[in-house]
Write a protein that holds these residues in place. Structure first.
Motif, PDB file in Angstrom:
ATOM      1  N   MET A 105      -4.402  -2.759  13.310  1.00 23.56           N
ATOM      2  CA  MET A 105      -5.214  -1.764  12.620  1.00 23.56           C
ATOM      3  C   MET A 105      -6.091  -2.475  11.599  1.00 23.56           C
ATOM      4  O   MET A 105      -5.661  -3.439  10.971  1.00 23.56           O
ATOM      5  CB  MET A 105      -4.316  -0.749  11.926  1.00 23.56           C
ATOM      6  CG  MET A 105      -5.029   0.571  11.675  1.00 23.56           C
ATOM      7  SD  MET A 105      -4.015   1.734  10.775  1.00 23.56           S
ATOM      8  CE  MET A 105      -2.821   2.184  12.013  1.00 23.56           C
ATOM      9  N   ALA A 106      -7.322  -1.995  11.460  1.00 28.84           N
ATOM     10  CA  ALA A 106      -8.199  -2.562  10.447  1.00 28.84           C
ATOM     11  C   ALA A 106      -7.713  -2.107   9.077  1.00 28.84           C
ATOM     12  O   ALA A 106      -7.230  -0.974   8.937  1.00 28.84           O
ATOM     13  CB  ALA A 106      -9.635  -2.115  10.660  1.00 28.84           C
ATOM     14  N   ILE A 107      -7.855  -2.973   8.090  1.00 31.46           N
ATOM     15  CA  ILE A 107      -7.463  -2.617   6.727  1.00 31.46           C
ATOM     16  C   ILE A 107      -8.192  -1.333   6.294  1.00 31.46           C
ATOM     17  O   ILE A 107      -7.603  -0.465   5.638  1.00 31.46           O
ATOM     18  CB  ILE A 107      -7.724  -3.789   5.742  1.00 31.46           C
ATOM     19  CG1 ILE A 107      -7.499  -3.385   4.282  1.00 31.46           C
ATOM     20  CG2 ILE A 107      -9.107  -4.384   5.888  1.00 31.46           C
ATOM     21  CD1 ILE A 107      -6.070  -3.162   3.930  1.00 31.46           C
TER      22      ILE A 107
ATOM     23  N   PRO B  25      -6.956  -9.667  14.535  1.00 31.54           N
ATOM     24  CA  PRO B  25      -7.131  -9.802  15.972  1.00 31.54           C
ATOM     25  C   PRO B  25      -8.586 -10.011  16.323  1.00 31.54           C
ATOM     26  O   PRO B  25      -9.476  -9.733  15.513  1.00 31.54           O
ATOM     27  CB  PRO B  25      -6.668  -8.443  16.491  1.00 31.54           C
ATOM     28  CG  PRO B  25      -7.080  -7.503  15.408  1.00 31.54           C
ATOM     29  CD  PRO B  25      -6.783  -8.268  14.138  1.00 31.54           C
ATOM     30  N   ASN B  26      -8.802 -10.469  17.538  1.00 28.90           N
ATOM     31  CA  ASN B  26     -10.125 -10.684  18.060  1.00 28.90           C
ATOM     32  C   ASN B  26     -10.907  -9.380  18.103  1.00 28.90           C
ATOM     33  O   ASN B  26     -10.534  -8.453  18.776  1.00 28.90           O
ATOM     34  CB  ASN B  26      -9.975 -11.242  19.480  1.00 28.90           C
ATOM     35  CG  ASN B  26     -11.287 -11.719  20.039  1.00 28.90           C
ATOM     36  OD1 ASN B  26     -12.319 -11.079  19.874  1.00 28.90           O
ATOM     37  ND2 ASN B  26     -11.246 -12.852  20.686  1.00 28.90           N
ATOM     38  N   THR B  27     -11.993  -9.302  17.334  1.00 30.66           N
ATOM     39  CA  THR B  27     -12.892  -8.161  17.489  1.00 30.66           C
ATOM     40  C   THR B  27     -14.255  -8.725  17.845  1.00 30.66           C
ATOM     41  O   THR B  27     -14.636  -9.805  17.400  1.00 30.66           O
ATOM     42  CB  THR B  27     -13.037  -7.310  16.204  1.00 30.66           C
ATOM     43  OG1 THR B  27     -13.744  -8.074  15.243  1.00 30.66           O
ATOM     44  CG2 THR B  27     -11.695  -6.888  15.650  1.00 30.66           C
ATOM     45  N   MET B 105     -11.288  -6.478   8.965  1.00 31.92           N
ATOM     46  CA  MET B 105     -10.112  -7.326   8.945  1.00 31.92           C
ATOM     47  C   MET B 105      -8.904  -6.481   9.323  1.00 31.92           C
ATOM     48  O   MET B 105      -8.811  -5.314   8.956  1.00 31.92           O
ATOM     49  CB  MET B 105      -9.912  -7.932   7.554  1.00 31.92           C
ATOM     50  CG  MET B 105      -9.085  -9.199   7.586  1.00 31.92           C
ATOM     51  SD  MET B 105      -8.769  -9.873   5.952  1.00 31.92           S
ATOM     52  CE  MET B 105     -10.378 -10.450   5.491  1.00 31.92           C
ATOM     53  N   ALA B 106      -7.992  -7.092  10.087  1.00 30.27           N
ATOM     54  CA  ALA B 106      -6.759  -6.380  10.423  1.00 30.27           C
ATOM     55  C   ALA B 106      -5.889  -6.306   9.182  1.00 30.27           C
ATOM     56  O   ALA B 106      -5.875  -7.238   8.371  1.00 30.27           O
ATOM     57  CB  ALA B 106      -6.016  -7.108  11.534  1.00 30.27           C
ATOM     58  N   ILE B 107      -5.157  -5.203   9.051  1.00 31.41           N
ATOM     59  CA  ILE B 107      -4.239  -5.063   7.923  1.00 31.41           C
ATOM     60  C   ILE B 107      -3.263  -6.248   7.883  1.00 31.41           C
ATOM     61  O   ILE B 107      -2.942  -6.758   6.808  1.00 31.41           O
ATOM     62  CB  ILE B 107      -3.485  -3.698   7.979  1.00 31.41           C
ATOM     63  CG1 ILE B 107      -2.399  -3.591   6.907  1.00 31.41           C
ATOM     64  CG2 ILE B 107      -2.886  -3.405   9.332  1.00 31.41           C
ATOM     65  CD1 ILE B 107      -2.908  -3.464   5.519  1.00 31.41           C
ATOM     66  N   GLN B 108      -2.847  -6.715   9.082  1.00 33.29           N
ATOM     67  CA  GLN B 108      -1.913  -7.850   9.149  1.00 33.29           C
ATOM     68  C   GLN B 108      -2.521  -9.102   8.487  1.00 33.29           C
ATOM     69  O   GLN B 108      -1.866  -9.770   7.683  1.00 33.29           O
ATOM     70  CB  GLN B 108      -1.572  -8.169  10.625  1.00 33.29           C
ATOM     71  CG  GLN B 108      -0.667  -7.141  11.306  1.00 33.29           C
ATOM     72  CD  GLN B 108      -1.407  -5.940  11.920  1.00 33.29           C
ATOM     73  OE1 GLN B 108      -2.572  -5.691  11.604  1.00 33.29           O
ATOM     74  NE2 GLN B 108      -0.723  -5.183  12.759  1.00 33.29           N
TER      75      GLN B 108
END
Lengths: 362, 362
Positions: A105-107, B25-27, B105-108
């Motif tokens: 998930m995107a931030i 992740p790849n976006t 940006m991914a939350i991770q």
């Protein structure tokens, strides 16, 4: 095909009472997750509560198609000006979900969802749940991947027939892609690689306007798609007669691919399969030139789980589909890679792409 | 080509002292951002500090290619087992960056970075900075998009020549794609759409195994790629002689496309351009069947900024490249869309795809 949404719900146990996928920003993985679960790739978000109906949130552009084609869920229209996160949060509150799983998930989405759903619901990163399903292919999926593998092999035959002095790289790609498409491929699993001469030494050497010359190494890496499922195959060709050094290095890579293939079976550790290929290349003195992992899962995405490399914690299981693709890349000389897509079986595994097992002298 | 990393730094003003892009992740967007800034798509993260050299973090598989091809930055190898986020955080601390911008940006990744860099550095969502650069194309980019537009137009000619009774949808796609590829296209901007009969009524109707029949509507939506830049074009064909109703609806869509095109100019509000097309379709009684926005930016990605729809806040500027693609979709009858890629100019804008301005009776 099984009801995968039901399978996902079963894996919640007591840890979760729902799962959310939101494709903002668009990532291949979230799109593939929705395609896997709901058999429809044009959704923007999917909410899977433990009890009752799942909801697929869809913009107007895809709503009629979703109504006709999405399975195991109810499509809900995101009207112009409406906020999908707000709609999702309202449904989560309405269903009183307390612990909601998610993968990527995107931030930006995360913060918006967290704020909208409030303190009563906790978001829990649970990437494994969907991947545990996706990495084991069922018979229906295997049928499609088998066809993708056959189409890819036919594409490689076209490569074999068109790698000749004077051809441009993209002309060879045109023949490969035309062959796969005419036979029923739905598209390209990734950008076709026809990397000749110096650029063959880059694992992702692409495909450009270079003219093939006698003595060139040409690394071809291609993949067809059949009904959303993919295959992945690489071969290394020489234009004209291979030199002794080309033959020697090719034999090392070919041996690494074959011996790793022998180790791909139910229960093998992915890191040990990688080590089998890597040790052959190391012992031959080219260890530092094998600059990537041995392989990766293939399915709805070209690169998915499980992963075969030295640091992988994965074990292989019946129904996994993975690549076996050792390579040696020598800057200034050229590159070598041999790759097949392999179905993990109980004993001897099965190559879903095959053939052209030599330097394929033109 | 300008040094885009320098242009990005200039836009920091006093608000930021660095910018980070991380493709985990790849976006598509993060990959395109790195390609735009560093002329190399195989990086995993890019750190642009206000002062001094930018760093492109690259895994072994792409490191040699990055050393040879990345511009305006220094490639740094992510060794096996090393954590790119840790490397990034160490560099941020070393450079004492206080305010670090990012787009998607991914939350991770966000949580990992935030934890690694500690309280001394603040992460600030600043998506506009790169998009303000990317949405205005320079001469170098326009040359490539022009070529992509010409290749796409040639693909549409192949569609025109191959839409005939008895052909399968994917056979038509094969001819389109072969034509574009042979002429130098580097790939497909998106999955080729050849949606005939009932599925023409879905805006993303795809391309399957359906056999073309006399009287079918066929919506073809295609895009070539030339050196990473894309174009996007749709046409609607009828197999055989169009009916009076088909001709009537086609004329409405064609008029909407042409009148919107007249409004595409420096300073136009995107929502007003959309309204021009939408009002024509509404007045003809088909308003509820135009189920998507009028258009979107095109460049390194097929869908990018600016956006043309009723809720868009964007204004058009010289150097934007956008699509103009009204459509009417009637479930049970069929769909109609006409789309060109348009370069926004000071006065009269320029179509980068063109031709086939009729129902193209076969």
């Amino acid at each position: 095909m099984i009801n995968r949404i039901r399978a996902l719900k079963k894996s919640f146990n007591k840890e979760l009472d729902g799962y959310v996928i939101i494709n903002q920003p668009n990532t291949l993985t979230n799109q593939a997750h929705m395609l896997y679960l709901a058999d429809f790739s044009g959704g923007t978000a999917l909410l899977v509560p433990k009890e009752g109906e799942s909801t697929l949130y869809v913009y107007g552009v895809n709503y009629e198609a979703a109504k006709a084609e999405a399975r195991n869920c109810t499509p809900e229209l995101i009207k112009r000006g409406k906020d999908v996160v707000k709609m999702l949060a309202d449904q989560v509150k309405h269903l009183k979900l307390k612990k909601l799983g998610y993968d990527l998930m995107a931030i930006q989405s995360y913060e918006k969802i967290a704020k909208s759903i409030g303190n009563a619901t906790k978001l829990v990163a649970k990437s494994d749940l969907i991947w545990n399903l996706r990495r084991v292919k069922d018979e229906y999926e295997l049928k499609l991947i088998r066809t993708a593998g056959q189409l890819t092999t036919e594409g490689m035959r076209a490569a074999c027939n068109n790698i000749k002095t004077g051809y441009l790289e993209f002309e060879v790609a045109a023949e490969i892609e035309y062959e796969m498409r005419k036979r029923g491929s739905d598209g390209l699993a990734f950008e076709t690689q026809v990397a000749s001469g110096p650029r063959s030494a880059y694992p992702h050497g692409g495909c450009g306007e270079r003219k093939l010359k006698n003595g060139d190494l040409v690394v071809v890496d291609i993949g067809a798609i059949f009904k959303n499922y993919r295959a992945d195959m690489s071969r290394t060709f020489v234009v004209g007669k291979p030199s002794a050094k080309q033959q020697k290095i090719f034999a090392i890579v070919n041996k690494a691919e074959e011996e790793a293939f022998q180790k791909i079976t139910d229960g093998s550790k992915a890191s040990e399969v990688d080590a089998t290929a890597r040790n052959i290349i190391k012992r031959a003195g080219y260890g530092e030139h094998f600059v990537h992992g041995l392989g990766h899962g293939v399915g709805l995405e070209t690169h998915e789980q499980p992963v075969l490399n030295p640091t992988s914690k994965d074990s292989l299981r019946v129904g996994n589909v993975v690549t076996d693709e050792p390579g040696i890349y020598l800057i200034g000389f050229g590159g070598f890679r041999v790759e097949d897509t392999v179905l993990v079986c109980r004993n001897r595994s099965e190559r879903l792409t095959s053939g052209f097992d030599s330097l394929n002298v033109q």
